[in-house]
Motif scaffolding. Structure first.
Motif, PDB file in Angstrom:
ATOM      1  N   VAL A  26     -46.243 -10.635  36.781  1.00 17.08           N
ATOM      2  CA  VAL A  26     -47.358 -11.581  36.855  1.00 17.08           C
ATOM      3  C   VAL A  26     -46.890 -13.018  36.665  1.00 17.08           C
ATOM      4  CG1 VAL A  26     -47.968 -11.470  34.393  1.00 17.08           C
ATOM      5  CG2 VAL A  26     -49.748 -11.899  36.118  1.00 17.08           C
ATOM      6  N   ARG A  27     -45.814 -13.230  35.931  1.00 18.30           N
ATOM      7  CA  ARG A  27     -45.311 -14.585  35.699  1.00 18.30           C
ATOM      8  C   ARG A  27     -44.699 -15.189  36.963  1.00 18.30           C
ATOM      9  NH1 ARG A  27     -43.259 -15.696  29.590  1.00 18.30           N
ATOM     10  NH2 ARG A  27     -45.108 -14.866  28.561  1.00 18.30           N
ATOM     11  N   SER A  54     -51.213  -2.645  29.638  1.00 14.41           N
ATOM     12  CA  SER A  54     -52.019  -3.762  30.124  1.00 14.41           C
ATOM     13  C   SER A  54     -51.581  -5.072  29.480  1.00 14.41           C
ATOM     14  CB  SER A  54     -53.503  -3.512  29.832  1.00 14.41           C
ATOM     15  OG  SER A  54     -53.962  -2.354  30.498  1.00 14.41           O
ATOM     16  N   LEU A  55     -51.321  -5.036  28.183  1.00 12.39           N
ATOM     17  CA  LEU A  55     -50.854  -6.234  27.482  1.00 12.39           C
ATOM     18  C   LEU A  55     -49.557  -6.742  28.090  1.00 12.39           C
ATOM     19  CD1 LEU A  55     -51.191  -8.188  25.096  1.00 12.39           C
ATOM     20  CD2 LEU A  55     -49.918  -6.547  23.695  1.00 12.39           C
ATOM     21  N   VAL A  62     -47.113  -8.533  41.673  1.00 12.98           N
ATOM     22  CA  VAL A  62     -47.557  -7.335  40.954  1.00 12.98           C
ATOM     23  C   VAL A  62     -46.395  -6.354  40.832  1.00 12.98           C
ATOM     24  CG1 VAL A  62     -49.888  -7.638  41.857  1.00 12.98           C
ATOM     25  CG2 VAL A  62     -48.298  -6.105  43.042  1.00 12.98           C
ATOM     26  N   ALA A 105     -48.306  -6.072  31.126  1.00  6.28           N
ATOM     27  CA  ALA A 105     -48.450  -6.435  32.536  1.00  6.28           C
ATOM     28  C   ALA A 105     -49.271  -7.707  32.729  1.00  6.28           C
ATOM     29  CB  ALA A 105     -49.093  -5.283  33.305  1.00  6.28           C
ATOM     30  N   PHE A 106     -50.285  -7.950  31.875  1.00  7.35           N
ATOM     31  CA  PHE A 106     -51.147  -9.117  32.036  1.00  7.35           C
ATOM     32  C   PHE A 106     -50.525 -10.396  31.477  1.00  7.35           C
ATOM     33  CE2 PHE A 106     -55.107  -6.157  31.855  1.00  7.35           C
ATOM     34  CZ  PHE A 106     -54.852  -5.754  33.155  1.00  7.35           C
ATOM     35  N   THR A 107     -49.687 -10.251  30.434  1.00  5.11           N
ATOM     36  CA  THR A 107     -49.052 -11.434  29.836  1.00  5.11           C
ATOM     37  C   THR A 107     -47.657 -11.685  30.406  1.00  5.11           C
ATOM     38  OG1 THR A 107     -48.009 -10.201  28.014  1.00  5.11           O
ATOM     39  CG2 THR A 107     -50.260 -11.030  27.653  1.00  5.11           C
TER      40      THR A 107
END
Length: 266
Positions: free
Chosen positions: A141-142, A165-166, A146, A168-170
Motif C-alpha cells: 500500500v505504501r 489488515s493492520l 496491492v 496491509a492497510f498501514t
C-alpha cells in the motif's frame, strides 16, 4: 547469468538459498520465478526429498519487487494494464501456486528483511523461523499497489484477519519479536545461529517417513478449505495408504523394539 536459487542437499533436507545479495534477493526477473516453478517440479519427482529449507544470501531474506522498475514501468511492470496483469499471472503468481502446493514441508529461515513479496514468499512456507534482526512488512500500500502474489489470502491465515489488515492497510514494518508474538514466525534465534537452527528443525522433520510427511502436508492444505466430513473421508483414504507402507511397519516395529527406525521410503 548464475542461477537465482542455490541448492544444497544433506540427506532428505534440501536447502535453497536465494542468491542476489546485491539486490537484497528482490524478485525482479521472470527467470527467477521460473526457477521456483522448475525446482518445485523436480522436488515433486524426487521422492527422497523430505524437507526444504528456504533462505536468502546476504543481509535480506527477500526485499520484494524492484521499485526502480516500478518507477520506470520496466521489466515485469512494463506495458499496458492487460500486459501487466498477464506478467503477474504468468510470473510471480506462479510461485505461490508451485511453492505453497509443494508436497513436502517447507521451512523459511528468514535471515533478514522480508518485505512485500518477500513476506508473502515466507508465508507460502509451512514454518517460519527468524533471525533476531529479521523484519516483516506487507508494504504494498505504501507504493500505491496491492498484494499481487497471494498475500491477501496467505497472511490472514497465519496471523488472523485483524493483524493482517493492520499490516496491509498501514504497510508498517514489524520486528522479529512482534512477529513471534503474532505467530507469524515459530521461533526467533540469534542471527549467527539461524542456519544451524533451521537445519536442526529440518532434520527432525526429515527423520520421519517421507510418505507420512507428504500425506500429512496435503491434509493440512486441504483442511483449509474443506468441510470436516470431507476431510475425514480424505484422511481415511490417506490413512489406508499409510498403513500399507513398509515404513509404517518399520516405525511400529522400531517403537515396540525401542530402537531407531530405518526408513527406505517404501
Amino acid at each position: 547469468m548464475k542461477p537465482f536459487l542455490q541448492c544444497e542437499r544433506d540427506g532428505g533436507v534440501l536447502t535453497v538459498r536465494m542468491d542476489r545479495a546485491e539486490s537484497r534477493n528482490a524478485l525482479t526477473d521472470p527467470l527467477q520465478m521460473q526457477e521456483f516453478v522448475d525446482l518445485c517440479t523436480q522436488i515433486k519427482r524426487d521422492r527422497s526429498v523430505k524437507v526444504v529449507v528456504l533462505t536468502g544470501n546476504g543481509s535480506a531474506f527477500c526485499a520484494g519487487g524492484n521499485v526502480k522498475d516500478m518507477r520506470e514501468r520496466g521489466g515485469i511492470f512494463a506495458g499496458s494494464p492487460y500486459e501487466v496483469r498477464e506478467s503477474y499471472r504468468g510470473g510471480i503468481q506462479t510461485i505461490p501456486l508451485a511453492l505453497y502446493e509443494l508436497d513436502v514441508p517447507v521451512v523459511a529461515a528468514v535471515n533478514g528483511p522480508a518485505i512485500g513479496a518477500g513476506l508473502d514468499l515466507a508465508c507460502m512456507c509451512d514454518i517460519r523461523i527468524a533471525s533476531d534482526n529479521a523484519l516483516f512488512a506487507e508494504s504494498f500500500v505504501r507504493l500505491g499497489i496491492v498484494p499481487g502474489d497471494g498475500g491477501a489470502w496467505l497472511l490472514p491465515r497465519i496471523v488472523g484477519m485483524p493483524r493482517a489488515s493492520l499490516m496491509a492497510f498501514t504497510g508498517d514494518t514489524i520486528d522479529a519479536a512482534k512477529a513471534l508474538a503474532w505467530d507469524l514466525v515459530a521461533d526467533v534465534v540469534p542471527a549467527d545461529q539461524l542456519d544451524a537452527e533451521a537445519q536442526a528443525l529440518a532434520q527432525r522433520i526429515a527423520a520421519n517417513p517421507a510418505h507420512a510427511l507428504r500425506l500429512t502436508k496435503r491434509l493440512l492444505r486441504e483442511g483449509q478449505h474443506m468441510r470436516l466430513d470431507s476431510l475425514l473421508e480424505l484422511s481415511a483414504a490417506f490413512q489406508a495408504l499409510a498403513h500399507h507402507t513398509e515404513d509404517h511397519h518399520e516405525a511400529v516395529n522400531a517403537f515396540l523394539e525401542k530402537r531407531t527406525a530405518q526408513y527406505t521410503g517404501k
